[in-house]
Design an enzyme around this catalytic site. Structure first.
Site, PDB file in Angstrom:
ATOM      1  N   GLU A 192     -15.800  -9.384  -4.623  1.00  0.00           N
ATOM      2  CA  GLU A 192     -14.863  -8.335  -4.180  1.00  0.00           C
ATOM      3  C   GLU A 192     -14.977  -7.098  -5.082  1.00  0.00           C
ATOM      4  O   GLU A 192     -14.863  -5.963  -4.610  1.00  0.00           O
ATOM      5  CB  GLU A 192     -13.416  -8.851  -4.190  1.00  0.00           C
TER       6      GLU A 192
ATOM      7  N   LYS B  99      -0.144  -6.910   0.811  1.00  0.00           N
ATOM      8  CA  LYS B  99      -0.344  -7.725   2.013  1.00  0.00           C
ATOM      9  C   LYS B  99       0.165  -9.133   1.728  1.00  0.00           C
ATOM     10  O   LYS B  99      -0.293  -9.782   0.776  1.00  0.00           O
ATOM     11  CB  LYS B  99      -1.820  -7.757   2.418  1.00  0.00           C
TER      12      LYS B  99
ATOM     13  N   GLU C  12      -3.005   0.921   6.235  1.00  0.00           N
ATOM     14  CA  GLU C  12      -4.317   0.799   6.892  1.00  0.00           C
ATOM     15  C   GLU C  12      -4.325   1.520   8.242  1.00  0.00           C
ATOM     16  O   GLU C  12      -4.945   1.068   9.209  1.00  0.00           O
ATOM     17  CB  GLU C  12      -4.679  -0.683   7.070  1.00  0.00           C
TER      18      GLU C  12
ATOM     19  N   ARG D 144      -8.215   2.357   3.772  1.00  0.00           N
ATOM     20  CA  ARG D 144      -8.035   0.930   3.458  1.00  0.00           C
ATOM     21  C   ARG D 144      -8.996   0.049   4.249  1.00  0.00           C
ATOM     22  O   ARG D 144      -9.422  -0.998   3.776  1.00  0.00           O
ATOM     23  CB  ARG D 144      -6.570   0.519   3.691  1.00  0.00           C
TER      24      ARG D 144
ATOM     25  N   ASN E 185     -12.710  -3.701   4.047  1.00  0.00           N
ATOM     26  CA  ASN E 185     -13.186  -4.794   4.894  1.00  0.00           C
ATOM     27  C   ASN E 185     -14.707  -4.854   4.977  1.00  0.00           C
ATOM     28  O   ASN E 185     -15.255  -5.582   5.814  1.00  0.00           O
ATOM     29  CB  ASN E 185     -12.594  -4.665   6.300  1.00  0.00           C
TER      30      ASN E 185
ATOM     31  N   HIS F 106     -16.370  -8.096   5.662  1.00  0.00           N
ATOM     32  CA  HIS F 106     -15.330  -9.038   6.070  1.00  0.00           C
ATOM     33  C   HIS F 106     -15.394  -9.442   7.545  1.00  0.00           C
ATOM     34  O   HIS F 106     -14.892 -10.500   7.896  1.00  0.00           O
ATOM     35  CB  HIS F 106     -13.943  -8.485   5.734  1.00  0.00           C
TER      36      HIS F 106
ATOM     37  N   LYS G 189      -8.979  -0.170  -6.019  1.00  0.00           N
ATOM     38  CA  LYS G 189      -8.079  -0.767  -5.020  1.00  0.00           C
ATOM     39  C   LYS G 189      -6.763   0.004  -4.975  1.00  0.00           C
ATOM     40  O   LYS G 189      -6.217   0.282  -3.891  1.00  0.00           O
ATOM     41  CB  LYS G 189      -7.859  -2.254  -5.338  1.00  0.00           C
TER      42      LYS G 189
ATOM     43  N   HIS H  62     -15.213 -13.220   7.638  1.00  0.00           N
ATOM     44  CA  HIS H  62     -14.138 -13.990   8.279  1.00  0.00           C
ATOM     45  C   HIS H  62     -14.699 -14.920   9.347  1.00  0.00           C
ATOM     46  O   HIS H  62     -14.233 -16.057   9.491  1.00  0.00           O
ATOM     47  CB  HIS H  62     -13.113 -13.049   8.924  1.00  0.00           C
TER      48      HIS H  62
ATOM     49  N   ARG I  10      16.344 -11.174   3.199  1.00  0.00           N
ATOM     50  CA  ARG I  10      15.766  -9.904   3.695  1.00  0.00           C
ATOM     51  C   ARG I  10      15.044  -9.126   2.594  1.00  0.00           C
ATOM     52  O   ARG I  10      14.860  -7.923   2.690  1.00  0.00           O
ATOM     53  CB  ARG I  10      16.815  -9.015   4.340  1.00  0.00           C
TER      54      ARG I  10
ATOM     55  N   HIS J 265     -13.924 -17.554   0.024  1.00  0.00           N
ATOM     56  CA  HIS J 265     -13.817 -16.274   0.735  1.00  0.00           C
ATOM     57  C   HIS J 265     -14.860 -15.265   0.222  1.00  0.00           C
ATOM     58  O   HIS J 265     -15.581 -14.639   1.009  1.00  0.00           O
ATOM     59  CB  HIS J 265     -12.393 -15.733   0.589  1.00  0.00           C
TER      60      HIS J 265
HETATM   61  N1  GLY Z   1      -7.706  -7.257   1.053  1.00  0.00           N
HETATM   62  C1  GLY Z   1      -7.842  -6.031   1.727  1.00  0.00           C
HETATM   63  C2  GLY Z   1      -6.636  -5.164   1.614  1.00  0.00           C
HETATM   64  O1  GLY Z   1      -5.785  -5.378   0.771  1.00  0.00           O
HETATM   65  O2  GLY Z   1      -6.487  -4.261   2.374  1.00  0.00           O
END
Ligand code: GLY
Length: 372
Positions: free
Chosen positions: A194, A152, A246, A251, A255, A258, A236, A262, A130, A275
């Site tokens: 990025e 993430k 987000e 946040r 994107n 993206h 960031k 994507h 956990r 990517h």
């Molecule tokens: N890679 C985009 C974010 O971390 O929100």
């Protein structure tokens, strides 16, 4: 003898999250200080180092030795961690190894590799017993400026990417710029995509720096590599600190490029573009949409194209059917109720979002990047 005084080196950023604050250390040789930095972050117990095979043996040994020198009993697991390995099956391998080692909640996991590694190891750390502490040591530029910061963590399912995951904030992130020296140039460029994105959406000054020094940065030469990575990390970190889950308007700006990026990755079955390369083309489409919506001038679209090309990033797309690509954008996670939330530019270093973009405009912007 390496002599490190924790706290003597300034972090590039401190990320503030509901799971605790953490430092992002950025420098050449930063890995040597991982032990004292982990102590300072309150991480104790044994260290379970999980590294991508591409880092084996030299960089893994360097990290292993630094951890042991810091007083951590260290055990290492080396795995092939390409995109196709970002699965529950690989996470299960990690669980089995942690079980064999009798890893406990007071121990910690250290990830070492690119974005797949921090996503997968972060996911394993979020779920093993956990949740156990995780420290990220990203080794690609893309993972440094993006994936390793913000928590993430996910694995892919056959029905889609990143469908099972968690927000698992690390306790510490270590960026050793030395690791970039062995990164293939194409991967480096994909990482710069990025960082350039961060400049385009939020920092006009950084954009000017990229424009003045593109070739030096692309080749990792000159004095600006570290400051530019530090600034990108700071951007960031600020975004994650402001909008960890987000749910706000911050946040989502990450994107930019993206939605189409994507879709390009999906329709080319993740085999043609890295990517960052897909995001580069996606940013050109997003800029084209922004211009058609009257948000920016054609000059800014040209500026962006010229800059991306100077990093040897793709800005056009061939052999892709526009209808298939448009269809793929609708399955993007950011679309809600069938309406995509587009991230658009409204000036250099300034971004916004809009759900009010017609298919006609998207199609026209897409046509601008399609070549036969
Ligand atoms: N890679 C985009 C974010 O971390 O929100």
């Amino acid at each position: 003898m390496f002599n490190y005084n924790p706290g003597a080196q300034e972090p590039a950023a401190t990320v503030k999250t509901s799971q605790g604050d953490y430092r992002v250390m950025v420098s050449r040789g930063a890995i040597e200080a991982i032990g004292p930095e982990m102590r300072q972050a309150g991480v104790n117990g044994r260290a379970f180092l999980i590294a991508d095979y591409a880092m084996f043996p030299l960089l893994v040994r360097r990290a292993h030795e630094a951890l042991e020198r810091g007083g951590y009993e260290t055990h290492a697991l080396i795995l092939e961690l390409g995109e196709e390995a970002k699965t529950i099956a690989t996470a299960t391998k990690v669980y089995e190894w942690l079980a064999e080692q009798r890893a406990e909640r007071t121990d910690c996991v250290v990830s070492m590799g690119g974005g797949v590694t921090s996503d997968l190891v972060g996911f394993a750390a979020a779920t093993w017993l956990r949740g156990v502490p995780v420290v990220h040591v990203p080794t690609s530029l893309a993972a440094m400026v993006d994936a390793s910061i913000g928590g993430k963590a996910a694995v892919n399912l056959p029905i889609g990417k990143n469908l099972v995951g968690a927000f698992k904030q690390p306790r510490l992130v270590i960026h050793d710029i030395d690791f970039l020296d062995t990164l293939p140039r194409r991967e480096l460029a994909a990482g710069w995509a990025e960082a350039v994105k961060h400049a385009l959406i939020l920092d006009d000054d950084l954009l000017n720096t990229f424009e003045t020094h593109a070739e030096d940065l692309a080749a990792l030469s000159g004095d600006l590599v570290e400051p530019v990575i530090r600034r990108s990390v700071e951007i960031k970190a600020e975004i994650v600190s402001a909008d960890e889950f987000e749910t706000g308007n911050d946040r989502v700006l990450l994107n930019y490029g993206h939605t189409i990026g994507h879709a390009i990755e999906a329709v080319t079955e993740y085999g043609t573009y890295l990517h960052g390369e897909a995001v580069s083309i996606g940013m050109m489409v997003a800029a084209g949409i922004s211009q058609r919506q009257g948000l920016i001038s054609e000059e800014l679209v040209d500026r962006q194209r010229t800059l991306l090309k100077r990093f040897e990033l793709p800005v056009v797309l061939s052999d892709v059917d526009p209808d298939t690509l448009l269809e793929a954008t609708t399955s993007d996670k950011k679309s809600r109720g069938g309406k995509i939330r587009w991230v658009l530019l409204r000036g250099p270093g300034r971004a916004t979002t809009s759900r009010d973009v017609s298919t006609k405009v998207v199609r026209a912007a897409l046509n601008d990047v399609l070549v036969s």
